[in-house]
Motif scaffolding. Structure first.
Motif: not given
Length: 444
Positions: A11-12, A165
């Motif tokens: 996600l990051y 994110y």
């Protein structure tokens, strides 16, 4: 079979790629080679040696989940690995920040410095070629924030669209906030004072007042009619009739913003009024759909709330007439909500495009904070309210529409203050995602 959920690292990584894409486009718009973002500095109180609580530069925490690191810098140059200049001071007065860690660190060249001035050696050679985003106090050598408008316009406009994110971070903030809201309701039911309810909230959130995204609004009885009531009475009233709490929590630089209202008598008329507002609020949340004008959502809310006032015998005129002549503003005197994310009141709420411009508020509604058309990825609050504010009611009584309401009904409801229900909702390509309701349901 459902696809497995993306890992925090994945996600990051997606978020980081989007940050780079936006930054590169913003620099091209402004004609700059580098994006330079200071984390911010400590501000000291006038005629004193004590600093105010530190607030990180939102443009900085958009990249990295660091919220307690003044004196650090971020440098982005298209085509190069972004640089994090991380201040880890030599300081025996305070706890020194630990070395940065987490799945995001691998995406940066991390340079640890011991003195703020040491950052200069690691910033681009020519400040003139840099878009430097921050407050004036962050200036270091020739690197004074210039905040070029084309760069700001682009970045702030697109910040309305949350990456997966960011939604995940907001959900974690919401989880903390919901836990704390449940503790606050329990304290109210036990007869606690506003101050003690606030302490119960902070304890459950595991955050102190400076870590919360905004000052808690904890209002008993008539105090619920003060929109931003923050006095926190130390003694409990002789009778606690009603409780309005507007309080959030933080996670990795992201905020939640939640409001709930409770009646002591769960079978009384004020509870019925709360239930009516709550049902209307959920219908409003369902309007958070791609292509829907947020201004219309606000106007629809006025009509729905006026209808509730009519149902409860407060209004003696039609809801349509109450909206048209401004009477509904007396009872619902603020906007239906705002963007939310890195900031509680997210920026660029009026932006016409990523090149600037402004979308005006509807006439007669000066306090609306968002006028954009909803699109997938946008995160907004939906917070209708009904209040019995003495100042506004006195103006109504002296005005030409004094006979539009039943004053005996109003007098019966004044001791309860007011009602506000607020959820954080994410617009998608399909049905909206109500982070607040989902977490309350999970906690129950």
């Amino acid at each position: 079979m459902n696809a497995p959920a993306a890992s925090p690292a994945d996600l990051y990584a997606q978020h980081f790629a989007e940050q780079q894409r936006r930054a590169a486009q913003a620099l091209e718009r402004g004609g700059f080679d580098h994006l330079v973002v200071p984390s911010g500095t400590l501000h000291y109180q006038v005629f004193d040696d004590r600093d105010y609580p530190y607030a990180v530069n939102p443009q900085f925490k958009a990249w990295v989940p660091l919220v307690r690191n003044p004196g650090s810098w971020l440098v982005f140059t298209p085509g190069a690995k972004p640089k994090l200049v991380y201040l880890q001071p030599f300081d025996y007065w305070h706890v020194v920040p630990q070395a940065p860690s987490g799945p995001w660190v691998e995406h940066f060249e991390v340079i640890v410095i011991r003195e703020p001035a040491d950052a200069l050696a690691h910033l681009p050679k020519d400040p003139v070629r840099c878009a430097i985003l921050g407050e004036p106090q962050s200036a270091l050598g020739g690197f004074a924030p210039n905040n070029p408008q084309p760069v700001i316009d682009y970045l702030e406009y697109h910040r309305a669209f949350k990456t997966p994110y960011e939604v995940a971070m907001m959900r974690e903030a919401t989880r903390k906030g919901v836990r704390a809201h449940r503790a606050a309701e329990a304290a109210f039911r036990a007869g606690a004072s506003e101050f003690d309810i606030h302490l119960a909230y902070c304890a459950a959130a595991r955050q102190d007042a400076n870590e919360l995204p905004y000052g808690n609004i904890v209002a008993l009885n008539e105090n619920g009619a003060v929109l931003h009531y923050m006095e926190l009475g130390r003694e409990a009233p002789a009778q606690s009739r009603s409780f309005l709490i507007d309080a959030g929590a933080s996670h990795a630089g992201y905020a939640c913003d939640i409001t709930r209202t409770y009646a002591a008598d769960t079978r009384g008329e004020f509870q019925a009024l709360i239930d009516a507002v709550d049902a209307a609020q959920q219908r409003m949340c369902a309007q958070v759909r791609a292509g829907f004008d947020y201004r219309q959502l606000h106007l629809d809310a006025h009509l729905a709330l006026a209808g509730i006032l009519e149902d409860f015998g407060v209004l003696k005129i039609s809801p349509e007439a109450a909206v048209a002549n401004g009477v509904s503003n007396v009872f619902f005197p603020h906007g239906i909500g705002h963007g939310i994310g890195l900031q509680v009141h997210e920026v660029a709420g009026f932006a016409a495009s990523d090149r600037g411009g402004r979308i005006d508020k509807p006439a007669g509604h000066p306090y609306l904070r968002l006028t954009r058309t909803l699109e997938p990825g946008m995160a907004v609050t939906i917070e209708p309210g009904l209040y019995f504010v003495d100042l506004l009611l006195d103006g109504l009584k002296r005005g030409e529409h004094a006979d539009a309401v039943d004053w005996a009904r109003i007098d019966a409801l004044r001791p309860f203050g007011g009602i506000r229900i607020e959820d954080d909702v994410v617009c998608t390509d399909d049905a909206p995602v109500n982070l607040t309701r989902e977490e309350f349901a999970a906690a129950a």
